[in-house]
Design a protein around this motif. Structure first.
Motif, PDB file in Angstrom:
ATOM      1  N   PRO A 119       0.819  -1.207   0.000  1.00 36.87           N
ATOM      2  CA  PRO A 119       0.000   0.000   0.000  1.00 36.87           C
ATOM      3  C   PRO A 119       0.856   1.263   0.000  1.00 36.87           C
ATOM      4  O   PRO A 119       2.092   1.202   0.043  1.00 36.87           O
ATOM      5  CB  PRO A 119      -0.798  -0.128   1.300  1.00 36.87           C
ATOM      6  CG  PRO A 119       0.076  -0.927   2.192  1.00 36.87           C
ATOM      7  CD  PRO A 119       0.850  -1.873   1.296  1.00 36.87           C
ATOM      8  N   GLY A 120       0.188   2.403  -0.028  1.00 35.12           N
ATOM      9  CA  GLY A 120       0.890   3.676   0.019  1.00 35.12           C
ATOM     10  C   GLY A 120       1.366   4.000   1.422  1.00 35.12           C
ATOM     11  O   GLY A 120       1.168   3.257   2.375  1.00 35.12           O
TER      12      GLY A 120
ATOM     13  N   HIS B 139       1.438  -6.149  -6.288  1.00 36.80           N
ATOM     14  CA  HIS B 139       0.825  -4.879  -6.690  1.00 36.80           C
ATOM     15  C   HIS B 139       1.161  -3.804  -5.674  1.00 36.80           C
ATOM     16  O   HIS B 139       1.156  -4.043  -4.458  1.00 36.80           O
ATOM     17  CB  HIS B 139      -0.698  -5.024  -6.788  1.00 36.80           C
ATOM     18  CG  HIS B 139      -1.377  -3.777  -7.270  1.00 36.80           C
ATOM     19  ND1 HIS B 139      -1.386  -3.388  -8.596  1.00 36.80           N
ATOM     20  CD2 HIS B 139      -2.054  -2.803  -6.590  1.00 36.80           C
ATOM     21  CE1 HIS B 139      -2.051  -2.250  -8.715  1.00 36.80           C
ATOM     22  NE2 HIS B 139      -2.456  -1.869  -7.520  1.00 36.80           N
ATOM     23  N   GLY B 140       1.436  -2.595  -6.169  1.00 31.69           N
ATOM     24  CA  GLY B 140       1.727  -1.468  -5.301  1.00 31.69           C
ATOM     25  C   GLY B 140       0.813  -0.294  -5.581  1.00 31.69           C
ATOM     26  O   GLY B 140       0.491  -0.014  -6.739  1.00 31.69           O
ATOM     27  N   GLU B 141       0.385   0.384  -4.508  1.00 26.10           N
ATOM     28  CA  GLU B 141      -0.432   1.595  -4.634  1.00 26.10           C
ATOM     29  C   GLU B 141       0.398   2.801  -4.215  1.00 26.10           C
ATOM     30  O   GLU B 141       0.950   2.822  -3.107  1.00 26.10           O
ATOM     31  CB  GLU B 141      -1.676   1.518  -3.742  1.00 26.10           C
ATOM     32  CG  GLU B 141      -2.765   0.616  -4.250  1.00 26.10           C
ATOM     33  CD  GLU B 141      -4.051   0.764  -3.448  1.00 26.10           C
ATOM     34  OE1 GLU B 141      -5.113   0.429  -3.981  1.00 26.10           O
ATOM     35  OE2 GLU B 141      -4.002   1.221  -2.281  1.00 26.10           O
ATOM     36  N   CYS B 142       0.485   3.794  -5.069  1.00 23.82           N
ATOM     37  CA  CYS B 142       1.156   5.064  -4.790  1.00 23.82           C
ATOM     38  C   CYS B 142       2.562   4.821  -4.237  1.00 23.82           C
ATOM     39  O   CYS B 142       3.468   4.473  -4.979  1.00 23.82           O
ATOM     40  CB  CYS B 142       0.309   5.919  -3.857  1.00 23.82           C
ATOM     41  SG  CYS B 142       0.759   7.675  -3.876  1.00 23.82           S
ATOM     42  N   GLY B 143       2.781   4.981  -2.934  1.00 20.72           N
ATOM     43  CA  GLY B 143       4.101   4.750  -2.378  1.00 20.72           C
ATOM     44  C   GLY B 143       4.597   3.344  -2.645  1.00 20.72           C
ATOM     45  O   GLY B 143       5.783   3.129  -2.924  1.00 20.72           O
ATOM     46  N   GLY B 144       3.697   2.361  -2.574  1.00 19.97           N
ATOM     47  CA  GLY B 144       4.066   0.994  -2.892  1.00 19.97           C
ATOM     48  C   GLY B 144       4.475   0.845  -4.346  1.00 19.97           C
ATOM     49  O   GLY B 144       5.397   0.091  -4.683  1.00 19.97           O
TER      50      GLY B 144
ATOM     51  N   GLY C 122      -0.429   4.139 -14.166  1.00 15.00           N
ATOM     52  CA  GLY C 122      -0.003   2.880 -13.602  1.00 15.00           C
ATOM     53  C   GLY C 122       0.698   2.050 -14.652  1.00 15.00           C
ATOM     54  O   GLY C 122       0.731   2.410 -15.845  1.00 15.00           O
ATOM     55  N   SER C 123       1.297   0.948 -14.256  1.00 13.63           N
ATOM     56  CA  SER C 123       2.015   0.125 -15.217  1.00 13.63           C
ATOM     57  C   SER C 123       2.097  -1.314 -14.756  1.00 13.63           C
ATOM     58  O   SER C 123       1.814  -1.642 -13.603  1.00 13.63           O
ATOM     59  CB  SER C 123       3.420   0.691 -15.475  1.00 13.63           C
ATOM     60  OG  SER C 123       4.147   0.849 -14.279  1.00 13.63           O
TER      61      SER C 123
ATOM     62  N   THR D 178      -0.146   1.309  -9.300  1.00 13.02           N
ATOM     63  CA  THR D 178      -0.943   2.481  -9.640  1.00 13.02           C
ATOM     64  C   THR D 178      -0.590   3.628  -8.701  1.00 13.02           C
ATOM     65  O   THR D 178      -0.145   3.410  -7.579  1.00 13.02           O
ATOM     66  CB  THR D 178      -2.454   2.210  -9.486  1.00 13.02           C
ATOM     67  OG1 THR D 178      -2.748   2.026  -8.080  1.00 13.02           O
ATOM     68  CG2 THR D 178      -2.883   0.983 -10.249  1.00 13.02           C
ATOM     69  N   PHE D 179      -0.817   4.848  -9.161  1.00 12.28           N
ATOM     70  CA  PHE D 179      -0.702   5.991  -8.262  1.00 12.28           C
ATOM     71  C   PHE D 179      -1.994   6.206  -7.481  1.00 12.28           C
ATOM     72  O   PHE D 179      -2.002   6.912  -6.485  1.00 12.28           O
ATOM     73  CB  PHE D 179      -0.347   7.255  -9.043  1.00 12.28           C
ATOM     74  CG  PHE D 179       1.127   7.437  -9.229  1.00 12.28           C
ATOM     75  CD1 PHE D 179       1.939   7.782  -8.146  1.00 12.28           C
ATOM     76  CD2 PHE D 179       1.731   7.261 -10.453  1.00 12.28           C
ATOM     77  CE1 PHE D 179       3.308   7.959  -8.299  1.00 12.28           C
ATOM     78  CE2 PHE D 179       3.089   7.432 -10.630  1.00 12.28           C
ATOM     79  CZ  PHE D 179       3.888   7.772  -9.554  1.00 12.28           C
ATOM     80  N   PHE D 180      -3.089   5.638  -7.948  1.00 12.05           N
ATOM     81  CA  PHE D 180      -4.339   5.866  -7.224  1.00 12.05           C
ATOM     82  C   PHE D 180      -4.575   4.768  -6.190  1.00 12.05           C
ATOM     83  O   PHE D 180      -4.169   3.627  -6.359  1.00 12.05           O
ATOM     84  CB  PHE D 180      -5.537   5.974  -8.178  1.00 12.05           C
ATOM     85  CG  PHE D 180      -5.955   4.688  -8.827  1.00 12.05           C
ATOM     86  CD1 PHE D 180      -6.837   3.819  -8.191  1.00 12.05           C
ATOM     87  CD2 PHE D 180      -5.481   4.340 -10.078  1.00 12.05           C
ATOM     88  CE1 PHE D 180      -7.231   2.646  -8.786  1.00 12.05           C
ATOM     89  CE2 PHE D 180      -5.872   3.169 -10.695  1.00 12.05           C
ATOM     90  CZ  PHE D 180      -6.747   2.302 -10.027  1.00 12.05           C
ATOM     91  N   HIS D 181      -5.237   5.164  -5.100  1.00 10.24           N
ATOM     92  CA  HIS D 181      -5.625   4.238  -4.036  1.00 10.24           C
ATOM     93  C   HIS D 181      -7.052   3.765  -4.313  1.00 10.24           C
ATOM     94  O   HIS D 181      -7.966   4.578  -4.470  1.00 10.24           O
ATOM     95  CB  HIS D 181      -5.588   4.939  -2.672  1.00 10.24           C
ATOM     96  CG  HIS D 181      -4.247   5.516  -2.319  1.00 10.24           C
ATOM     97  ND1 HIS D 181      -3.302   4.820  -1.608  1.00 10.24           N
ATOM     98  CD2 HIS D 181      -3.715   6.739  -2.568  1.00 10.24           C
ATOM     99  CE1 HIS D 181      -2.232   5.583  -1.432  1.00 10.24           C
ATOM    100  NE2 HIS D 181      -2.462   6.748  -2.004  1.00 10.24           N
TER     101      HIS D 181
END
Length: 436
Positions: A294-295, A325-330, A418-419, A427-430
């Motif tokens: 997560p972020g 998978h990573g969100e924002c900070g992740g 995201g990629s 992704t940059f979004f949560h």
């Protein structure tokens, strides 16, 4: 049944969080079970709510969540004596284009749930005009009911009297007036308040805020102004597909931004969650079938993350056969490199080619609607996901396969797509909710 109130204000920075924490602890000290909610996308305030009440605080969001989902999340308050829902920004502030049940404004929640609004007014630099502001907010939207006002940062007894008289003339109840008191000011950080778990003194700050509230606010009158609300018995209104059956979840000071309602929805769907700490040089449990980062604040711990070899090695090995998978900070940590605010370059895990920088701050803030171009854990290509983005990093390079077409609340396409590369995605979004 619970007495219920929404705590809101004309704008950000007026004192909503301080008053929410003060009242929550003051009523808890009286022996009441207090349940807090946070309107809108916010990870930090709910942690403070939990510190004040001893109960998990949950987010509710009218742009991303359908009404039945909001009512389902609100069932957290079923056994509470008092519900305090803290708003975001000003009472009617939201996005221009509505989402699934509103614009994200606090007023949406107040009207939808029938919870009256306790308004925090900071009359600094004004007197009778504060009453005009309160009256305007009271009359702006017919379905939103004003319970009354608490004044914050009152300069003197004379100042308080002028404002009270004006509010009384407008027919608005004043439940109390808090003096200027620096001791209960919460420390800040670039994404908002410093997280509650990072503050050893947070309990003392909340206790002091509660003491001041008990001295300066008519707690009985506030309680009497609340409406009686009964939670729905249907707790299945929020449906979110978990990313896997057994989820390895990064969880520490660098990876703390994960919504309670998401974890509960995953568990309700039968998933298991096993946490690990990258900062403690731990990697994902090998028994998991998916890893989720997560972020949080990886930029504050980039040096340590870059040198934690066991974390990097085990994560890389995991990603050879299973989704990560990573969100924002992740997402940033899954990338190739991160440059911190001091312009120091840190090598990240390299599972994705993403390179980000905080050296030149650029704020990215707002709701996001993503349509997946390729699959990600728990969701097939073509799935529509609602979430939000809030960070100050700049993309230096984002070379991998685009994960999604991402739009803001107005429908405009944003660059933060995201990629995905192999089993790794980000992704940059949560994620807040599935768009169904």
């Amino acid at each position: 049944m619970a007495a219920s109130l929404v705590i809101s204000a004309p704008a950000s920075g007026v004192g909503k969080t301080t008053l929410t924490l003060a009242l929550a602890r003051a009523y808890r000290d009286r022996g009441l079970k207090v349940q807090c909610f946070k309107s809108g996308p916010d990870y930090i305030d709910p942690a403070f709510h939990a510190a004040a009440t001893g109960r998990t605080s949950v987010n509710i969001d009218s742009w991303a969540m359908r009404r039945e989902a909001i009512e389902s999340v609100a069932s957290h308050g079923r056994d509470a004596d008092l519900i305090l829902a803290e708003g975001s920004m000003g009472l009617f502030d939201g996005v221009a284009a509505p989402g699934v049940s509103g614009t994200g404004a606090t007023a949406d929640i107040a009207e939808m749930m029938g919870w009256p609004v306790l308004l925090v007014i900071d009359p600094s630099g004004q007197a009778q005009t504060a009453a005009a502001v309160a009256a305007g907010l009271r009359d702006f939207r017919a379905g939103v009911r004003l319970a009354g006002v608490v004044l914050n940062r009152v300069a003197s007894a004379r100042h308080e009297d002028l404002v009270r008289r004006a509010l009384a003339g407008a027919g608005i109840s004043v439940f109390g007036a808090l003096p200027r008191h620096a001791a209960i000011t919460m420390p800040k950080r670039h994404l908002g308040l410093v997280q509650a778990e990072e503050q050893a003194e947070v309990n003392e700050l909340i206790a002091e805020a509660a003491r001041i509230a008990a001295e300066h606010v008519d707690l009985d009158a506030v309680l009497q102004s609340a409406c009686t609300w009964m939670a729905s018995r249907d707790t299945h209104g929020l449906s979110v597909t978990p990313p896997g059956q057994r989820i390895a979840l990064a969880r520490d000071a660098a990876f703390s931004f994960v919504y309670t309602h998401m974890l509960e929805a995953w568990r309700a769907a039968g998933a298991e969650i096993v946490t690990f700490s990258p900062l403690a040089d731990e990697g994902p449990d090998d028994s998991a079938d998916v890893c989720w980062l997560p972020g949080g604040y990886p930029e504050l711990h980039a040096g340590q993350l870059a040198t934690n070899r066991r974390f990097r090695r085990t994560l890389t090995s995991f990603a050879e056969t299973r989704p990560v998978h990573g969100e924002c900070g992740g997402y940033m940590v899954l990338g190739s490199a991160l440059t911190d605010a001091n312009d120091v370059h840190h090598e990240m895990t390299g599972l994705l080619g993403l390179e980000t920088s905080f050296a030149q701050r650029s704020m990215h803030l707002g709701y996001r609607l993503a349509e997946l171009a390729v699959p990600m854990p728990g969701h097939k290509a073509g799935a529509r996901l609602r979430g939000h983005e809030f960070h100050y990093s700049t993309i230096v390079s984002q070379p991998d396969t685009r994960l999604a077409i991402v739009r803001d609340a107005t429908g405009a396409v944003v660059a933060e797509t995201g990629s995905r590369r192999g089993y790794a995605s980000g992704t940059f979004f949560h994620l807040i909710a599935e768009d169904r």
